[in-house]
Design an enzyme around this catalytic site. Structure first.
Site, PDB file in Angstrom:
ATOM      1  N   GLU A 156       9.956 -15.373  47.763  1.00  0.00           N
ATOM      2  CA  GLU A 156      11.409 -15.362  48.108  1.00  0.00           C
ATOM      3  C   GLU A 156      11.332 -16.472  49.071  1.00  0.00           C
ATOM      4  O   GLU A 156      10.424 -16.405  49.854  1.00  0.00           O
ATOM      5  CB  GLU A 156      11.904 -13.943  48.495  1.00  0.00           C
ATOM      6  CG  GLU A 156      10.975 -13.469  49.653  1.00  0.00           C
ATOM      7  CD  GLU A 156      11.401 -12.035  50.040  1.00  0.00           C
ATOM      8  OE1 GLU A 156      11.878 -11.861  50.923  1.00  0.00           O
ATOM      9  OE2 GLU A 156      11.069 -10.941  49.120  1.00  0.00           O
ATOM     10  N   ASP A 175      20.912 -14.557  53.143  1.00  0.00           N
ATOM     11  CA  ASP A 175      20.066 -13.746  54.172  1.00  0.00           C
ATOM     12  C   ASP A 175      19.962 -14.661  55.428  1.00  0.00           C
ATOM     13  O   ASP A 175      19.541 -15.583  55.378  1.00  0.00           O
ATOM     14  CB  ASP A 175      18.632 -13.778  53.418  1.00  0.00           C
ATOM     15  CG  ASP A 175      18.033 -12.600  54.301  1.00  0.00           C
ATOM     16  OD1 ASP A 175      18.336 -11.715  54.849  1.00  0.00           O
ATOM     17  OD2 ASP A 175      16.868 -12.809  53.862  1.00  0.00           O
ATOM     18  N   GLU A 209      19.170 -17.762  49.936  1.00  0.00           N
ATOM     19  CA  GLU A 209      17.778 -17.356  49.663  1.00  0.00           C
ATOM     20  C   GLU A 209      17.797 -16.961  48.301  1.00  0.00           C
ATOM     21  O   GLU A 209      18.479 -16.346  47.499  1.00  0.00           O
ATOM     22  CB  GLU A 209      17.460 -16.112  50.196  1.00  0.00           C
ATOM     23  CG  GLU A 209      16.087 -15.456  50.073  1.00  0.00           C
ATOM     24  CD  GLU A 209      15.588 -14.258  50.646  1.00  0.00           C
ATOM     25  OE1 GLU A 209      15.111 -13.526  50.128  1.00  0.00           O
ATOM     26  OE2 GLU A 209      15.904 -14.329  51.950  1.00  0.00           O
ATOM     27  N   HIS A 224       8.516 -16.009  52.028  1.00  0.00           N
ATOM     28  CA  HIS A 224       7.790 -14.539  51.850  1.00  0.00           C
ATOM     29  C   HIS A 224       7.071 -14.513  50.578  1.00  0.00           C
ATOM     30  O   HIS A 224       7.797 -14.495  49.579  1.00  0.00           O
ATOM     31  CB  HIS A 224       8.459 -13.443  52.279  1.00  0.00           C
ATOM     32  CG  HIS A 224       9.096 -13.498  53.491  1.00  0.00           C
ATOM     33  ND1 HIS A 224      10.098 -12.672  54.272  1.00  0.00           N
ATOM     34  CD2 HIS A 224       8.744 -14.412  54.673  1.00  0.00           C
ATOM     35  CE1 HIS A 224      10.420 -12.939  55.285  1.00  0.00           C
ATOM     36  NE2 HIS A 224       9.676 -14.134  55.933  1.00  0.00           N
ATOM     37  N   ASN A 250       5.196 -11.463  48.088  1.00  0.00           N
ATOM     38  CA  ASN A 250       5.027  -9.827  47.601  1.00  0.00           C
ATOM     39  C   ASN A 250       3.895  -9.627  46.661  1.00  0.00           C
ATOM     40  O   ASN A 250       4.153 -10.227  45.743  1.00  0.00           O
ATOM     41  CB  ASN A 250       6.547  -9.247  47.358  1.00  0.00           C
ATOM     42  CG  ASN A 250       7.618  -9.517  48.499  1.00  0.00           C
ATOM     43  OD1 ASN A 250       7.723  -8.948  49.138  1.00  0.00           O
ATOM     44  ND2 ASN A 250       8.541 -10.539  48.093  1.00  0.00           N
ATOM     45  N   ARG A 269       4.099  -2.274  48.654  1.00  0.00           N
ATOM     46  CA  ARG A 269       4.511  -3.767  48.442  1.00  0.00           C
ATOM     47  C   ARG A 269       3.980  -4.305  49.751  1.00  0.00           C
ATOM     48  O   ARG A 269       4.159  -4.030  50.811  1.00  0.00           O
ATOM     49  CB  ARG A 269       5.863  -4.042  48.293  1.00  0.00           C
ATOM     50  CG  ARG A 269       6.252  -5.391  48.261  1.00  0.00           C
ATOM     51  CD  ARG A 269       7.806  -5.458  48.047  1.00  0.00           C
ATOM     52  NE  ARG A 269       8.548  -5.155  49.099  1.00  0.00           N
ATOM     53  CZ  ARG A 269       9.209  -5.618  49.913  1.00  0.00           C
ATOM     54  NH1 ARG A 269       9.418  -6.964  49.763  1.00  0.00           N
ATOM     55  NH2 ARG A 269      10.098  -5.013  50.740  1.00  0.00           N
ATOM     56  N   HIS A 328       4.023  -7.198  52.158  1.00  0.00           N
ATOM     57  CA  HIS A 328       5.159  -8.308  52.153  1.00  0.00           C
ATOM     58  C   HIS A 328       4.449  -9.181  53.232  1.00  0.00           C
ATOM     59  O   HIS A 328       4.334  -8.975  54.383  1.00  0.00           O
ATOM     60  CB  HIS A 328       6.511  -7.551  53.023  1.00  0.00           C
ATOM     61  CG  HIS A 328       7.483  -8.344  53.039  1.00  0.00           C
ATOM     62  ND1 HIS A 328       8.179  -9.054  52.040  1.00  0.00           N
ATOM     63  CD2 HIS A 328       8.395  -8.744  53.992  1.00  0.00           C
ATOM     64  CE1 HIS A 328       9.153  -9.874  52.330  1.00  0.00           C
ATOM     65  NE2 HIS A 328       9.261  -9.594  53.664  1.00  0.00           N
TER      66      HIS A 328
END
Length: 515
Positions: free
Chosen positions: A4, A106, A111, A166, A168, A250, A252
């Protein structure tokens, strides 16, 4: 896994005289215009594409838990920083795309959150699709606002602000989290030599002239923590699996740069996923804990020769390349043990990722500049050095900061990255047809397939969605209907493709689902 990215945003003055409202346009409002602009014509390729508009669905926040910490507690909402309250609907634009991704506002940035995928190459495809989404959105927003809207795939404005890219990764809940912390930290610190996007300026606000490997390194201030926008930690502890919490976690990862070079993205996620496989299996077999990880992260980024020695907790000293080779060795050993259990595409990609990783590390030891056709930071540095040599520029020259920004422009007409690609100076891993397909169609081997197909075929009936649910308004039913998607590997084309194809409306869909 998935990526992301928050994109940098700015707007030039309008072509006509500004009104007071236009003059005071807040970045959040500008980002809202960008997201809405992409949906205003549907998800076609430009102003002449679909004209009916993309179906607008809200985001289902019910299962979001941004304040829950893996370490066993939850921060009280009253004690949380406002930036941490990502489960609040602020009324900003939100689009669920037909490729299974999310496009929204965001932290005052537009985003793009790519769909869940199972291969590193698919991450590249859908990440590049996100860049194309943003280029289209910026073009449409420019037309509607009467001013040039610029979007940049970078991580800092050079003046003290940073915004994230980021990653994930889905992990087994049974994997002890302290093992992830102790064994994954040194990998994240040292991988910058492969994954850095390059940056003009040293220090959060570019207080010192110079060039560094990573856009993000100077902004990390803690080893472990829940935050993502302040006191940023190397290991993030948010416990928000977007899946069955009894089985999954998850991870992150917030330390990565916004990459444009496809090899950088491919190795960023490909190597990380294999290191996490090794950690899950308990097979690292090495103590690579760093003495001061935060300081080490900055030291790696500031060392363009990739030779600086980092002190480990046990007193040994290793360079970032040394550390990466230690992790690579563990991954090769693990692949040798489990390779027979992988299907053919996964095995082929594993060998390719680890082979490219080895080649990059070998080359970083001998001639880093020869990686300018593969890695962002080297490509950018080589470009900068050509201007410095030609024009006699110091690192404090404003022109170099402008070049840094222009490299990241998502508009291919202005992007210096796109210019390098057009000249054959940066290698491609995916072609334009693959990227266009990824922009409009979902991956076929995860739940993102179901989500994307729902938006494409039954979008007008979708009230809201999230990573682990889709909510429908079904004619004849008094209550909204939620379809849970807690297993990321269910809802694939093989499992539901024929069923979706055979349904002409959402009523038939629910009959086929047995609901």
């Amino acid at each position: 896994m998935g990526v992301e990215t928050e994109y940098g945003i700015s707007a030039l003055p309008p072509r006509a005289a500004m009104t007071a409202v236009e003059e005071d346009l807040h970045p959040m409002q500008l980002s809202n215009h960008v997201v809405k602009a992409y949906g205003s014509h549907g998800q076609g390729s430009g102003a002449g594409g679909q004209t009916a508009g993309a179906p607008s669905a809200g985001w289902d926040y019910e299962t979001e838990t941004p304040l829950r910490d893996i370490r066993g507690y939850e921060v009280a909402r009253g004690n949380a920083h406002p930036d941490q309250l990502t489960d609040s609907d602020l009324g900003m634009a939100n689009l669920i795309l037909t490729n299974g991704a999310r496009l929204y506002v965001d932290h005052a940035h537009p985003e793009y959150s790519g769909p869940e995928v199972t291969s590193a190459l698919d991450v590249v495809r859908f990440d590049k699709a996100g860049d194309e989404v943003m280029a289209i959105a910026a073009r449409r927003a420019s037309e509607s606002l009467g001013r040039s809207v610029r979007l940049y795939k970078n991580n800092t404005d050079g003046k003290g602000a940073s915004y994230g890219t980021h990653e994930n990764y889905l992990l087994a809940r049974a994997t002890p989290f302290d093992r992830v912390v102790t064994q994954f930290t040194a990998f994240l610190v040292s991988r910058q030599v492969v994954t850095g996007a390059g940056r003009v300026g040293i220090g959060q606000a570019s207080q010192q002239a110079g060039f560094q490997i990573s856009q993000r390194a100077d902004f990390f201030e803690a080893e472990v923590g829940l935050e993502t926008t302040l006191n940023r930690p190397i290991i993030n502890t948010r416990d928000e699996p977007h899946a069955d919490a009894s089985r999954h976690r998850r991870l992150h990862v917030i330390t990565g740069d916004a990459n444009l070079a496809e090899t950088s993205t491919y190795l960023k996620v490909g190597t990380a996923s294999w290191v996490l496989r090794v950690i899950e299996a308990g097979e690292l077999g090495l103590d690579l804990r760093l003495d001061t990880p935060v300081a080490a992260m900055r030291a790696v980024s500031h060392d363009l020769g990739c030779r600086a020695l980092l002190t480990l907790a046990d007193g040994r000293r290793m360079s970032a390349v040394d550390l990466q080779e230690a992790y690579l060795g563990a991954c090769l050993a693990h692949l040798d043990r489990v390779g027979g259990e992988l299907d053919e595409p996964a095995a082929a990609e594993a060998k390719d990722v680890l082979g490219r990783w080895q080649d990059c590390l070998d080359t970083l030891r001998t001639d880093p500049f020869s990686l300018a056709d593969q890695l962002d930071w080297v490509a950018k540095l080589k470009l900068m050095e050509s201007y410095r040599s030609r024009d006699g520029l110091g690192w404090d020259a404003p022109k170099l900061a402008l070049i840094d920004l222009q490299y990241a422009d998502v508009d291919p007409r202005r992007s210096l990255y796109a210019a390098l690609v057009a000249k054959g100076l940066l290698r491609r891993l995916v072609g334009p047809a693959e990227i266009e397909r990824a922009r409009t169609s979902p991956p076929e081997d995860t739940r993102a397939y179901f989500r994307g197909r729902m938006m494409d075929k039954f979008g007008s009936a979708v009230v809201a969605a999230s990573w682990d649910s889709v909510i429908f308004d079904v004619p004849g039913r008094a209550a909204l209907q939620r379809v849970p998607l807690l297993d990321p590997l269910r809802g694939t084309r093989q499992q539901v493709g024929a069923m979706i194809d055979g349904c002409s409306d959402v009523t038939e869909l629910f009959a086929a689902l047995g609901r």
